[in-house]
Design an enzyme around this catalytic site. Structure first.
Site, PDB file in Angstrom:
ATOM      1  N   HIS A  60      40.507  19.272  24.463  1.00 11.59           N
ATOM      2  CA  HIS A  60      41.633  19.255  25.236  1.00 11.59           C
ATOM      3  C   HIS A  60      41.701  17.748  25.495  1.00 11.59           C
ATOM      4  O   HIS A  60      40.920  17.361  25.860  1.00 11.59           O
ATOM      5  CB  HIS A  60      41.831  20.233  26.273  1.00 11.59           C
ATOM      6  CG  HIS A  60      41.535  21.792  25.819  1.00 11.59           C
ATOM      7  ND1 HIS A  60      42.058  22.587  25.048  1.00 11.59           N
ATOM      8  CD2 HIS A  60      40.682  22.521  26.451  1.00 11.59           C
ATOM      9  CE1 HIS A  60      41.733  23.710  24.941  1.00 11.59           C
ATOM     10  NE2 HIS A  60      40.709  23.655  25.733  1.00 11.59           N
ATOM     11  N   HIS A  88      33.826  22.172  23.118  1.00  9.76           N
ATOM     12  CA  HIS A  88      33.619  23.564  23.342  1.00  9.76           C
ATOM     13  C   HIS A  88      33.718  24.738  22.415  1.00  9.76           C
ATOM     14  O   HIS A  88      34.750  24.478  21.714  1.00  9.76           O
ATOM     15  CB  HIS A  88      33.958  23.536  25.039  1.00  9.76           C
ATOM     16  CG  HIS A  88      35.409  23.810  25.103  1.00  9.76           C
ATOM     17  ND1 HIS A  88      36.188  22.787  25.218  1.00  9.76           N
ATOM     18  CD2 HIS A  88      36.198  24.817  25.185  1.00  9.76           C
ATOM     19  CE1 HIS A  88      37.468  23.150  25.212  1.00  9.76           C
ATOM     20  NE2 HIS A  88      37.597  24.296  25.158  1.00  9.76           N
ATOM     21  N   ARG A 143      41.767  21.768  17.372  1.00  7.17           N
ATOM     22  CA  ARG A 143      40.491  22.472  16.666  1.00  7.17           C
ATOM     23  C   ARG A 143      39.598  21.424  15.989  1.00  7.17           C
ATOM     24  O   ARG A 143      40.395  20.901  14.907  1.00  7.17           O
ATOM     25  CB  ARG A 143      40.919  23.815  15.814  1.00  7.17           C
ATOM     26  CG  ARG A 143      41.427  24.657  16.761  1.00  7.17           C
ATOM     27  CD  ARG A 143      41.683  26.174  15.849  1.00  7.17           C
ATOM     28  NE  ARG A 143      42.650  26.944  16.405  1.00  7.17           N
ATOM     29  CZ  ARG A 143      43.972  27.250  15.931  1.00  7.17           C
ATOM     30  NH1 ARG A 143      44.287  26.429  15.139  1.00  7.17           N
ATOM     31  NH2 ARG A 143      44.363  28.192  16.762  1.00  7.17           N
TER      32      ARG A 143
END
Length: 329
Positions: free
Chosen positions: A105, A181, A200
């Protein structure tokens, strides 16, 4: 809303289909899951146009969080009124039955990768269910460079560069924006900035059964947002602030949210004078005493204490674990 007084507000969960989800949230929440398909997320407190949280009971039943903030900003937010365009955190339960995509993010300052009016996404997890096969991937292995990551993406070897750990129930993991992550085989509580901006890197070759196709990747954006200094993130060490009347631990404290965990069976105080707090039932059951009334809070419940409500006594009827979430400021 007129002159109606605020009270401890319990919200309905909002279930979300995710191909990596399962059915374990049925054991955590009383609201029934949709009839079929994997449910990966229950949004517990959401001030988003697409999925607004609604009050579950009482005189304000059916009101959305957005309506309450617009109609009663100071009673809801106290001294924080006017600081936020939206309620600044989003709370969820995640049932990650199979592996979540390897993702990242953006940080708040990376405006080229954040839609206008949105924020970055720092988040944190508290592990609720886990097994020996569960895995959390958080950060990159030391020495990983941008060139090395791009080569791994091209050759399908991304997993080899991910730092990982086998989680235990109760572990608390803080994930600053920019951290690569993933996770799999566990149920977690998640607190995050109120953002849904996700890029992604890799999706473990998943195929979405609804489309029969892999989900799209955003490799260029994700790579640009990776913080290569975030390596081998481990669970935080909780800070014990009190042991009487119950154990009170601070799990997270950052610019975006703070989270405490209360564990015990003796009555204790929750909430704050002048700012809102949110309670999340993790284990056990009890009730909040406010204004001469009792408000049940059991495992799986999320209850917002508006600033006007202030502090309350929580009175357990069984041993409980209760999370308390504060906003920044």
């Amino acid at each position: 809303m007129g002159s109606r007084q605020l009270y401890p507000l319990r919200f309905e969960p909002i279930y979300q289909y995710r191909l990596w989800g399962g059915r374990r949230l049925a054991d955590l929440l009383t609201a029934p899951l949709p009839d079929d398909g994997p449910i990966g997320e229950a949004w517990l407190l959401s001030d988003r146009d697409d999925h607004p949280s609604k009050v579950a009971d009482g005189p304000l039943k059916g009101s959305t969080l957005r309506q309450l903030l617009e109609e009663s900003p100071e009673p809801m937010l106290g001294r924080l009124a006017g600081q936020f365009r939206r309620f600044p955190v989003l709370l969820k339960f995640l049932d990650v039955h199979v592996k979540l995509s390897v993702q990242v993010h953006p940080k708040d300052g990376q405006r080229d990768y954040i839609p206008e009016g949105k924020s970055g996404k720092t988040e944190a997890w508290v592990v609720l269910e886990a097994s020996p096969a569960s895995r959390i991937y958080a950060g990159l292995k030391p020495g990983t460079t941008r060139d090395g990551l791009e080569h791994a993406l091209a050759t399908g070897a991304v997993a080899d560069l991910l730092a990982s750990l086998t989680p235990n129930v109760g572990d608390a993991v803080f994930l600053p924006a920019g951290t690569v992550h993933s996770l799999g085989g566990l149920v977690v509580f998640e607190v995050q900035e109120n953002s849904d901006v996700t890029f992604r890197l890799y999706d473990w070759d998943h195929v979405d059964p609804k489309t029969g196709k892999p989900r799209p990747l955003q490799v260029a954006q994700a790579t640009a947002c990776v913080d290569f200094s975030e390596v081998a993130i481990r669970p935080v060490a909780p800070v014990v602030e009190e042991t009487v009347p119950v154990r009170r631990e601070r799990l997270f404290h950052c610019d975006h949210f703070s989270v405490w965990r209360h564990t015990g069976q003796t009555p204790f105080t929750v909430g704050s004078d002048g700012t809102p707090r949110t309670l999340v039932g993790i284990a056990g059951e009890g009730r909040l005493a406010h204004g001469g009334n009792d408000y049940p809070v059991v495992r799986g419940d999320v209850v917002l204490l508006p600033a006007e409500v202030g502090t309350c006594s929580y009175q357990p009827s069984t041993p409980v674990i209760l999370l308390e979430v504060a906003l920044p400021g």
